[in-house]
Every structure is written in C-alpha cells, then in structure tokens.
Design a protein around this motif. Sequence first.
Motif, PDB file in Angstrom:
ATOM      1  N   THR A   8      -8.202   1.968  77.597  1.00 27.56           N
ATOM      2  CA  THR A   8      -9.570   2.124  77.124  1.00 27.56           C
ATOM      3  C   THR A   8     -10.508   1.214  77.919  1.00 27.56           C
ATOM      4  O   THR A   8     -10.055   0.398  78.712  1.00 27.56           O
ATOM      5  N   LYS A  30     -10.550   9.488  64.333  1.00 29.35           N
ATOM      6  CA  LYS A  30     -10.261   8.100  63.945  1.00 29.35           C
ATOM      7  C   LYS A  30     -10.485   7.137  65.104  1.00 29.35           C
ATOM      8  O   LYS A  30     -10.994   6.037  64.921  1.00 29.35           O
ATOM      9  N   LEU A  31     -10.108   7.559  66.302  1.00 28.60           N
ATOM     10  CA  LEU A  31     -10.329   6.708  67.472  1.00 28.60           C
ATOM     11  C   LEU A  31     -11.827   6.525  67.730  1.00 28.60           C
ATOM     12  O   LEU A  31     -12.279   5.412  68.003  1.00 28.60           O
ATOM     13  N   SER A  33     -14.138   6.584  65.510  1.00 28.75           N
ATOM     14  CA  SER A  33     -14.657   5.680  64.474  1.00 28.75           C
ATOM     15  C   SER A  33     -14.358   4.214  64.805  1.00 28.75           C
ATOM     16  O   SER A  33     -15.014   3.309  64.302  1.00 28.75           O
ATOM     17  N   LYS A  34     -13.374   3.992  65.684  1.00 22.40           N
ATOM     18  CA  LYS A  34     -13.036   2.632  66.123  1.00 22.40           C
ATOM     19  C   LYS A  34     -13.691   2.307  67.472  1.00 22.40           C
ATOM     20  O   LYS A  34     -13.392   1.297  68.089  1.00 22.40           O
ATOM     21  N   GLY A  35     -14.583   3.203  67.931  1.00 19.34           N
ATOM     22  CA  GLY A  35     -15.302   2.971  69.176  1.00 19.34           C
ATOM     23  C   GLY A  35     -14.561   3.400  70.423  1.00 19.34           C
ATOM     24  O   GLY A  35     -14.953   3.061  71.532  1.00 19.34           O
ATOM     25  N   ASP A  68      -2.958   6.807  56.056  1.00 18.55           N
ATOM     26  CA  ASP A  68      -3.269   5.782  57.048  1.00 18.55           C
ATOM     27  C   ASP A  68      -2.418   6.096  58.269  1.00 18.55           C
ATOM     28  O   ASP A  68      -1.440   5.424  58.553  1.00 18.55           O
ATOM     29  N   ARG A  71      -2.008   3.330  63.401  1.00 22.67           N
ATOM     30  CA  ARG A  71      -1.830   1.875  63.333  1.00 22.67           C
ATOM     31  C   ARG A  71      -1.796   1.321  64.743  1.00 22.67           C
ATOM     32  O   ARG A  71      -1.205   1.913  65.641  1.00 22.67           O
ATOM     33  N   VAL A  72      -2.405   0.174  64.936  1.00 20.48           N
ATOM     34  CA  VAL A  72      -2.348  -0.499  66.224  1.00 20.48           C
ATOM     35  C   VAL A  72      -1.078  -1.339  66.244  1.00 20.48           C
ATOM     36  O   VAL A  72      -0.872  -2.194  65.390  1.00 20.48           O
ATOM     37  N   TYR A  75      -2.563  -5.103  70.341  1.00 24.12           N
ATOM     38  CA  TYR A  75      -3.895  -5.237  70.935  1.00 24.12           C
ATOM     39  C   TYR A  75      -3.827  -5.919  72.294  1.00 24.12           C
ATOM     40  O   TYR A  75      -4.793  -5.917  73.042  1.00 24.12           O
TER      41      TYR A  75
END
Length: 106
Positions: A8, A30-31, A33-35, A68, A71-72, A75
């Motif tokens: 990313t 969903k991705l 929504s996480k930017g 849900d 999940r990451v 990071y």
Amino acid sequence: MKTFMLMTGSGPLMILTSHTSIEDPLILEKLVSKGIEKFLAYEVPYDLAKQRYGGHFNVVANDLHESDDLRVLDYNGERAFKLFSFAELGSPVVHEASGSSVADVA
C-alpha cells in the motif's frame, strides 16, 4: 481463510480474511474504510504464513469471525518482507479504486 501481503501507499502489511478473493466487493469496501484504496496484493500460502508467524497467527485467526472478516496479521512491512520471499507469494493482484485521480507530475 486467506492470507495476503498488501503493498500500500503507507507500506506493506499482512492481512487474514475469511473472503475467498481479495477482489471480493465486501473486503474492498472494508479496505477503503481503512483508507486503503490502491494496492498490490499477493496471496501468501495459509500454512506458510501460519508456520512463519507461529502463535501470533493462531491468536489472530482464532479471533476472526464472520462479522469481523478482516484482520491485520502484521503492520510491520519490514518483518513481512523478511519472512517471505517473492518466490513464495502468488501472482500480484493490482487494485485501484475507480474514481481515483492520478496527479500530474510535470
């Protein structure tokens, strides 16, 4: 379940999902929504990711539910790069959200 390494704008990360494809509209939503609107995604063999991440993988995987479904796992892009070679990854999937603008560099 599937494991993906995403490249990313802010760097690589590993995700775990119950979706069968990184191109599933629900996971893309969903991705976003996480930017995360633009990425390269490489599927990582599930058993290989489980082996390399050990107990941490099990904690994340056991906390993954239908409600849900993303999940990451990691990071830390530097760690993910060290844990997997490109030869171990699947073919890249290129995603760029429609409506994304490309800036002039001239």
